[in-house]
Every structure is written in C-alpha cells, then in structure tokens.
Design an enzyme around this catalytic site. Structure first.
Site, mmCIF file in Angstrom:
data_model
loop_
_atom_site.group_PDB
_atom_site.id
_atom_site.type_symbol
_atom_site.label_atom_id
_atom_site.label_comp_id
_atom_site.label_asym_id
_atom_site.label_seq_id
_atom_site.Cartn_x
_atom_site.Cartn_y
_atom_site.Cartn_z
ATOM 1 N N LYS A 80 -11.503 -7.437 6.542
ATOM 2 C CA LYS A 80 -10.975 -6.539 7.569
ATOM 3 C C LYS A 80 -11.990 -5.445 7.834
ATOM 4 O O LYS A 80 -12.461 -4.823 6.872
ATOM 5 C CB LYS A 80 -9.653 -5.941 7.073
ATOM 6 C CG LYS A 80 -8.990 -4.949 8.004
ATOM 7 C CD LYS A 80 -7.708 -4.403 7.380
ATOM 8 C CE LYS A 80 -7.057 -3.397 8.322
ATOM 9 N NZ LYS A 80 -5.821 -2.817 7.739
ATOM 10 N N SER A 106 -6.437 -3.418 14.935
ATOM 11 C CA SER A 106 -5.861 -2.745 16.097
ATOM 12 C C SER A 106 -6.911 -2.276 17.099
ATOM 13 O O SER A 106 -6.712 -2.405 18.317
ATOM 14 C CB SER A 106 -5.020 -1.560 15.632
ATOM 15 O OG SER A 106 -5.814 -0.618 14.912
ATOM 16 N N GLU A 111 -16.804 -7.697 -4.451
ATOM 17 C CA GLU A 111 -15.381 -7.358 -4.405
ATOM 18 C C GLU A 111 -14.512 -8.621 -4.315
ATOM 19 O O GLU A 111 -13.484 -8.735 -4.978
ATOM 20 C CB GLU A 111 -15.096 -6.446 -3.203
ATOM 21 C CG GLU A 111 -15.703 -5.062 -3.292
ATOM 22 C CD GLU A 111 -14.928 -4.132 -4.212
ATOM 23 O OE1 GLU A 111 -13.899 -4.548 -4.787
ATOM 24 O OE2 GLU A 111 -15.350 -2.977 -4.374
ATOM 25 N N CYS A 157 -0.132 4.298 1.897
ATOM 26 C CA CYS A 157 -0.540 5.281 2.905
ATOM 27 C C CYS A 157 0.579 5.596 3.893
ATOM 28 O O CYS A 157 0.680 6.733 4.381
ATOM 29 C CB CYS A 157 -1.797 4.820 3.634
ATOM 30 S SG CYS A 157 -1.665 3.237 4.488
ATOM 31 N N ARG A 173 -11.053 7.838 3.559
ATOM 32 C CA ARG A 173 -10.808 6.794 2.557
ATOM 33 C C ARG A 173 -12.098 6.125 2.097
ATOM 34 O O ARG A 173 -12.072 5.024 1.550
ATOM 35 C CB ARG A 173 -9.833 5.760 3.122
ATOM 36 C CG ARG A 173 -8.463 6.372 3.415
ATOM 37 C CD ARG A 173 -7.499 5.384 4.020
ATOM 38 N NE ARG A 173 -6.226 6.049 4.280
ATOM 39 C CZ ARG A 173 -5.404 5.749 5.280
ATOM 40 N NH1 ARG A 173 -5.720 4.780 6.118
ATOM 41 N NH2 ARG A 173 -4.274 6.409 5.442
ATOM 42 N N CYS A 176 0.866 -1.176 0.000
ATOM 43 C CA CYS A 176 0.000 0.000 0.000
ATOM 44 C C CYS A 176 0.902 1.224 0.000
ATOM 45 O O CYS A 176 2.125 1.109 0.055
ATOM 46 C CB CYS A 176 -0.931 -0.010 1.211
ATOM 47 S SG CYS A 176 -2.325 1.148 1.055
ATOM 48 N N TYR A 230 -2.749 -9.273 16.535
ATOM 49 C CA TYR A 230 -1.737 -8.832 17.485
ATOM 50 C C TYR A 230 -1.755 -9.692 18.741
ATOM 51 O O TYR A 230 -0.840 -9.611 19.561
ATOM 52 C CB TYR A 230 -1.976 -7.355 17.842
ATOM 53 C CG TYR A 230 -2.069 -6.470 16.622
ATOM 54 C CD1 TYR A 230 -0.921 -5.997 16.001
ATOM 55 C CD2 TYR A 230 -3.305 -6.140 16.063
ATOM 56 C CE1 TYR A 230 -1.001 -5.204 14.862
ATOM 57 C CE2 TYR A 230 -3.391 -5.350 14.928
ATOM 58 C CZ TYR A 230 -2.242 -4.888 14.330
ATOM 59 O OH TYR A 230 -2.320 -4.117 13.188
ATOM 60 N N LYS A 233 -12.210 -4.753 2.573
ATOM 61 C CA LYS A 233 -11.635 -3.870 3.590
ATOM 62 C C LYS A 233 -12.582 -2.690 3.771
ATOM 63 O O LYS A 233 -12.757 -1.872 2.873
ATOM 64 C CB LYS A 233 -10.249 -3.392 3.168
ATOM 65 C CG LYS A 233 -9.568 -2.485 4.177
ATOM 66 C CD LYS A 233 -8.183 -2.086 3.683
ATOM 67 C CE LYS A 233 -7.473 -1.172 4.658
ATOM 68 N NZ LYS A 233 -6.130 -0.794 4.170
ATOM 69 N N CYS A 246 -3.926 6.193 0.055
ATOM 70 C CA CYS A 246 -3.407 4.893 -0.383
ATOM 71 C C CYS A 246 -3.005 4.864 -1.854
ATOM 72 O O CYS A 246 -2.926 3.783 -2.449
ATOM 73 C CB CYS A 246 -4.442 3.805 -0.108
ATOM 74 S SG CYS A 246 -4.855 3.648 1.641
ATOM 75 N N ARG A 295 -3.344 3.429 12.735
ATOM 76 C CA ARG A 295 -2.932 4.656 12.036
ATOM 77 C C ARG A 295 -1.923 5.445 12.857
ATOM 78 O O ARG A 295 -1.046 6.104 12.300
ATOM 79 C CB ARG A 295 -4.164 5.487 11.679
ATOM 80 C CG ARG A 295 -4.964 4.815 10.569
ATOM 81 C CD ARG A 295 -6.218 5.572 10.192
ATOM 82 N NE ARG A 295 -6.909 4.881 9.101
ATOM 83 C CZ ARG A 295 -8.088 5.235 8.621
ATOM 84 N NH1 ARG A 295 -8.710 6.289 9.129
ATOM 85 N NH2 ARG A 295 -8.645 4.546 7.647
#
Length: 320
Positions: free
Chosen positions: A244, A270, A229, A117, A213, A115, A308, A191, A125, A201
C-alpha cells in the site's frame, strides 16, 4: 514475431492477452459509522459512502449481484479515547457490522482492518508512551485484542494495518490460543508513509492530531526495506501480504512477486482513486483509464486488489 493483420484481430488480441481482470480479484472497502439511516457520500471520494449498520443490506445485495466476493471494513466510532477502547468492544461499530453482514449473506468474505487510528483520540495507530511516541510492545497486545474481538464477531480474515513490529506473531498466538487457528491474517506488510492517504483520513476521521506516522510506516525512498518487512511478516505466519499504495509502488509489487511465493494484495488507495475520478469528471481522462490502471496493478503481480473502483469495474466486466 509480429501480430499478423488478420480478420477478427480484436478477438485474437483478447485471446492472447497476458493479463486479465476478474471480479473475483477485488476486495471492496466499506466505511461504517454510528447512527441509523445513514448513507452519505464522502466529499473527497466520489461515489463512496459512509453507511450506518442498518443501511448495509442494500449495499451487500448490490455487491452480491455484481459477484464481488469480499469486503474490508473500516469503522468510525463516535467515542474515541487514548486506548481506542471501541476498537475491541464486543458491541463496537465493526463487530456489529460483521454480524450484520453475516446475517445478510454467507457468500461475502468479511475482512476487517485491525488498527487503532480511527479509535484513538490522538489519531495514531497505537498506544502512546509518556513522551507521546507509539509504544510498539504495548500496542501489539491491544491489536491482538482487537483481532480476537473481530474473530469472535465472525470475521473471515483479519488485516492488521498498523505496521508495528511483531504484531502478526502476537495476533497469531492469540487467535490460535482462543480456537481460531484457521483464521487467516492479511498483513499490511509494506505500508508506506504516503501522501496518497488524504481522502481516506477524511473518510475515516483518522488523521493524527500531532506529528506523523513516519516512525512506523515505511520510507517511500526504500525498496529493500519492503522486502525485509514482507519476509518478517511471512516468518510470523501471515497468510497474505498487502502492499500500500499501489499505483506509485508497482515496482514493490513486482519485486515482491518475484521474491516471495505468497498471496500479494495491492491496496489501490483513496488518493489514487480520487485523482482518477476527478480527472474523469473534469474531462481530462476517459473512464477506460480505470481499467488500464487496475490492469497495471495486476500485471505487476498482485493476486488481489483492494479498490474503491471495484463496483464500477465489475459493471464494466459484465458489459454494462
């Protein structure tokens, strides 16, 4: 038929569980920064760190010990410009990180986020046109260039996360024409323009400098759109599809599982991570909620989970 109240019912319950977690289900995200001697906790993401390339070895050795087999890399360069030039620099932060990890271990699968970004000075992006909007067709040429640079550095899988139209097809064409026909593409196919990305971010220094976005990420009101998609990315030869976020989008994961015969990856993002970690810290929840949340993602139909939580769940699975 009801479950009989027999002795050793705990064992029987475990034997008849429909869904299980394995360490091999997980992909662990790593944030790599410029500089040296850096391992710094990200304030909004407890127990998640920024690493400089020279500090990756201890982390990779720990992942090996925990039997975690895959990482996904996110790079934060010092230099940012309108074209995100550090994203495709052969000596860029991600390219150096790939080579470092491959020198440390041949047993860790290296996936790279493709990407712009993190690399653009405007935080969007892709490449902007004169009106300040992302130019889809120009951007996909740059994304293919980034993917190729990752392949040359030794990446095992490239994962375009930009949500531009036709980028999977373009990346596949460029990889194939440069001798990387067997390099898989793990596409962020569904996404969503989500509010759960805030901590990431901050960690990746990738918030847009203006606007949002929503013109290229998906509307979270929509489910049918996600199926369209995903279908388009598979037709363009994606090998995996990513959905996501995960926890607020279990219905999308489940529907994709029922609709497509493919490898579904869920990104436990996150915001989902930080909410749970902070709730545990405040005593509102106990740590078992981590396992319960991850089981729900697997039960919904995900084959793999980017999370994570991967290291702490790996320790739980081996009885620590």
């Amino acid at each position: 038929m009801r479950m009989r109240r027999i002795r050793n019912s705990k064992i029987l319950r475990e034997m008849t569980e429909e869904t299980n977690l394995s360490v091999s289900d997980f992909i662990y995200p790593l944030f790599v920064v410029e500089g040296s001697g850096i391992k710094e906790e990200i304030p909004s993401m407890p127990d998640v760190y920024h690493f400089s390339v020279d500090m990756l070895e201890k982390e990779i050795r720990e992942l090996e010990d925990l039997k975690i087999r895959a990482v996904i890399l996110f790079g934060i360069p010092d230099h940012k410009d309108e074209k995100g030039s550090c994203a495709y620099d052969e000596n860029g932060i991600i390219q150096r990180a790939i080579r470092k990890i491959k020198a440390i271990s041949t047993d860790i699968l290296v996936i790279t986020d493709v990407c712009m970004c993190e690399y653009t000075n405007h935080g969007h992006c892709g490449i902007l046109d004169k009106s300040g909007k992302v130019d889809n067709d120009t951007t996909i040429d740059y994304l293919a260039k980034i993917a190729l640079s990752h392949a040359k550095a030794g990446a095992d899988i490239v994962a375009p996360s930009d949500m531009m139209d036709f980028r999977v097809k373009k990346i596949r064409q460029v990889l194939d024409s440069n001798g990387y026909k067997d390099l898989p593409i793990m596409a962020y196919s569904a996404k969503y323009a989500s509010n759960y990305y805030g901590p990431f971010r901050e960690a990746a220094d990738s918030a847009p400098a203006f606007g949002d976005r929503k013109s290229y990420q998906m509307d979270y009101h929509n489910s049918d759109e996600a199926m369209r998609e995903i279908k388009l990315d598979l037709e363009e030869d994606a090998d995996f599809i990513i959905i996501k976020p995960a926890l607020a989008y279990l219905d999308i994961i489940s529907r994709a599982k029922e609709t497509f015969n493919t490898n579904i990856v869920a990104y436990n993002v996150s915001g989902e991570y930080s909410m749970i970690k902070n709730a545990i810290k405040c005593g509102l929840l106990n740590e078992d909620v981590i396992y319960e949340s991850l089981i729900s993602i697997k039960r919904a139909g995900a084959k793999l989970i980017i999370s994570y939580h991967a290291k702490e769940i790996a320790k739980k699975l081996r009885g620590e």
